[in-house]
Motif scaffolding. Sequence first.
Motif, short mmCIF file in Angstrom:
data_model
loop_
_atom_site.label_atom_id
_atom_site.label_comp_id
_atom_site.label_asym_id
_atom_site.label_seq_id
_atom_site.Cartn_x
_atom_site.Cartn_y
_atom_site.Cartn_z
N ALA A 92 0.83 -1.21 0.00
CA ALA A 92 0.00 0.00 0.00
C ALA A 92 0.86 1.26 0.00
O ALA A 92 0.58 2.23 -0.71
CB ALA A 92 -0.94 0.00 1.20
N ALA A 93 1.94 1.26 0.81
CA ALA A 93 2.80 2.43 0.87
C ALA A 93 3.55 2.62 -0.44
O ALA A 93 3.73 3.76 -0.91
CB ALA A 93 3.79 2.30 2.02
N THR A 94 3.98 1.54 -1.08
CA THR A 94 4.64 1.65 -2.39
C THR A 94 3.65 2.15 -3.43
O THR A 94 3.99 2.97 -4.30
CB THR A 94 5.23 0.29 -2.80
OG1 THR A 94 6.23 -0.08 -1.85
CG2 THR A 94 5.86 0.36 -4.18
N THR A 108 3.81 -3.21 -12.37
CA THR A 108 5.01 -3.20 -13.20
C THR A 108 6.27 -3.18 -12.34
O THR A 108 7.25 -3.89 -12.63
CB THR A 108 5.00 -1.97 -14.13
OG1 THR A 108 3.87 -2.06 -15.01
CG2 THR A 108 6.28 -1.91 -14.97
N ALA A 109 6.26 -2.40 -11.27
CA ALA A 109 7.42 -2.34 -10.37
C ALA A 109 7.66 -3.67 -9.69
O ALA A 109 8.81 -4.14 -9.60
CB ALA A 109 7.21 -1.23 -9.34
N ILE A 110 6.60 -4.32 -9.21
CA ILE A 110 6.75 -5.59 -8.50
C ILE A 110 7.22 -6.69 -9.43
O ILE A 110 8.07 -7.53 -9.09
CB ILE A 110 5.42 -6.00 -7.82
CG1 ILE A 110 5.05 -5.02 -6.71
CG2 ILE A 110 5.51 -7.43 -7.27
CD1 ILE A 110 6.03 -4.96 -5.56
N LEU A 111 6.70 -6.73 -10.66
CA LEU A 111 7.04 -7.80 -11.59
C LEU A 111 8.40 -7.61 -12.26
O LEU A 111 8.82 -8.45 -13.05
CB LEU A 111 5.96 -7.93 -12.66
CG LEU A 111 4.59 -8.42 -12.20
CD1 LEU A 111 3.66 -8.61 -13.40
CD2 LEU A 111 4.70 -9.71 -11.41
N ALA A 112 9.10 -6.54 -11.94
CA ALA A 112 10.38 -6.28 -12.57
C ALA A 112 11.45 -7.30 -12.16
O ALA A 112 12.39 -7.56 -12.92
CB ALA A 112 10.86 -4.87 -12.23
#
Length: 226
Positions: A92-94, A108-112
């Motif tokens: 949530a904070a990200t 997109t950021a997590i799946l990088a």
Amino acid sequence: MDGMAIPAGLGRRKQFARQPWQACPGLPHHPNAPGRRKAGGRTHFIRLLLKESCPVSSHCYVGVTEADQPRLAHARFVLCDGHPSVILPSLAATWARHAHYDTRALVTAILACDWQYLDPDITAATRSPFAGQHPVPGVGMTLASTCTEETVDAPEPVTVFPLSHARHLDVEWIYLLDPDTATVAVHTDDGSLVARYPLSGCLPLPAAANRCMAELGGTAAAGVPW
């Protein structure tokens, strides 16, 4: 996923301090149970890494499903601090800070890459004792493995699996983001859905208040700590 790219990548971790805020309502407390990792060629490396960096933890996958295949997950492995009391407020904070409330940007950021741990407070100055990994500011520390002390293995691709086969992954939790509703579904290690939370409901209270003020066209109170 409406054109959302599914990138590839990999990473590791230092001891992560627990965040001061409460996780979403109704979640159990962190069990402090020994973690496990998917069996395979990297098993020995993962055991050594767990012993060095997070001896007491739980592992998880964080990812997304496509609208036309809701039971097929595209996800990334997170080695440390995979319990909902840590992962949900971190996501949530990200979402709020790094992705600016854009759930597709969060996905997109997590799946990088795979992650040693997720931490919305991480900065470019954060250092890891392990070769081949690096901080992604506002997201977390990447996970990398080495076949020798000097050679870093090639990044792993995104893990794709049907939820019906989740029990074979040997992780405690699976978190699946929904970009259309800005929610996160929490699944147990056998793929069963146990809860679904709005990301806005997992924010620390000051951030949640700021979000509500923004939606109402107001101005958040000055000096509210993050």
